[in-house]
Every structure is written in C-alpha cells, then in structure tokens.
Write an enzyme that holds these catalytic residues in place. Structure first.
Site, PDB file in Angstrom:
ATOM      1  N   CYS A 117       3.429  -4.401   6.645  1.00 54.38           N
ATOM      2  CA  CYS A 117       3.181  -4.333   5.203  1.00 54.38           C
ATOM      3  C   CYS A 117       4.391  -3.754   4.467  1.00 54.38           C
ATOM      4  CB  CYS A 117       1.958  -3.455   4.926  1.00 54.38           C
ATOM      5  SG  CYS A 117       0.428  -4.120   5.593  1.00 54.38           S
TER       6      CYS A 117
ATOM      7  N   HIS B  87       0.836  -1.202   0.000  1.00 52.73           N
ATOM      8  CA  HIS B  87       0.000   0.000   0.000  1.00 52.73           C
ATOM      9  C   HIS B  87       0.868   1.247   0.000  1.00 52.73           C
ATOM     10  CE1 HIS B  87       0.640   0.883   4.296  1.00 52.73           C
ATOM     11  NE2 HIS B  87       0.435  -0.407   4.549  1.00 52.73           N
TER      12      HIS B  87
END
Length: 163
Positions: free
Chosen positions: A140, A128
């Site tokens: 992430c 992301h």
C-alpha cells in the site's frame, strides 16, 4: 497527468500543489506485482472507495463509508471473494478492517486487481496511515494521518493514483 492526480514519486506523493512524505511496499515498485511480494504496483490506478472508523473520526468525505465491527477484506486467492470486502464470520483468509491500532481508521481504496481479481496478482492496494515515517507497507501507500485526512475531502471516485 493533471493537478487532480495523486502521483507517487521517489520523493513522496505529489497532490494539490504539495509534496507529501509517504512510504510504499517493502518490495519497492513493480510492474509485475504478485501476491505476497510486498510491492506497490506501477501504473495508473483509480480511487474506488473510502472507508473510515466512525467511532474514531468524523466522515472525511460525503461518499466515505463507515467501517463496521465485522468488516473484512478477503486476501485468499482461492476464494471467490478474493480482493473484495466481506464480513465476519468468514470461511477464508481475510484482513480485519476494524483494527485495534489506528492504521485503517481512514482507508482510500484503489482499483488494483479489482473488481474482477486475477488470482495471484495481489489483493487490495490502499492509501492509509503509516506505522511511522519510513516504515514500508505490504504494498500500500501510507502517509502521516494528518496528510491522509487533508487528501480525503479533496479527491473523488475515479481520482487517479499514478505510481
């Protein structure tokens, strides 16, 4: 490794002949990923989905799915829907996918601990947008929005992410 792989290295993400600056989890890279450690799991992961905010951007790839106002991601290891997308109202801990900030305007989903999540191994590992360069994530892989948008139409279901 193949040229189609997304490869996370100490100097950035390698893909499509480019080296793209990225950030990883505040806990570094770990082979023994655990819930809440903030680490990015070492290994070979596969892309299993792509989500986007249709009110903020055009569909980034033909197979991308829109994020709706009630979409959530369950992060409660005790819940049967742990590490799965769900919807509000929801009776357990879950992360809202349709955020006020732009962090999840485009989300690429990996198969980390999915589809049959093992309790305590940690929930979703997404690709992301980053908050800012150098700012770590909760596990992430994050990058500049223009780099994420460049990658999106060039990958497919099953593309490997090698950490």
């Amino acid at each position: 490794m193949t040229p189609d792989d997304l490869v996370v290295t100490p100097t950035g993400l390698r893909f499509g002949g480019r080296r793209i600056p990225c950030t990883i989890g505040r806990g570094g890279i770990r082979a023994d990923k655990r819930e809440g450690d903030g680490a990015t799991p070492r290994g070979v992961h596969r892309i299993v989905g792509m989500l986007y905010r249709p009110d903020r951007m055009a569909r980034p790839a033909p197979w991308a799915l829109p994020i709706g106002p009630r979409d959530l991601w369950c992060d409660d290891p005790a819940h049967p829907d742990y590490n799965l997308m769900t919807g509000a109202p929801f009776d357990a801990s879950a992360e809202r996918l349709r955020r006020a900030d732009p962090l999840y305007d485009l989300v690429i989903l990996t198969d980390w601990n999915w589809p049959f999540a093992q309790k305590g191994r940690g929930s979703a590992i997404f690709l992301h947008r980053w908050r800012r360069p150098g700012c770590p994530t909760e596990g992430c892989v994050a990058m500049a929005p223009e780099d994420l948008r460049w990658i999106a139409p060039r990958i497919g279901y099953g593309t490997r992410v090698i950490v």
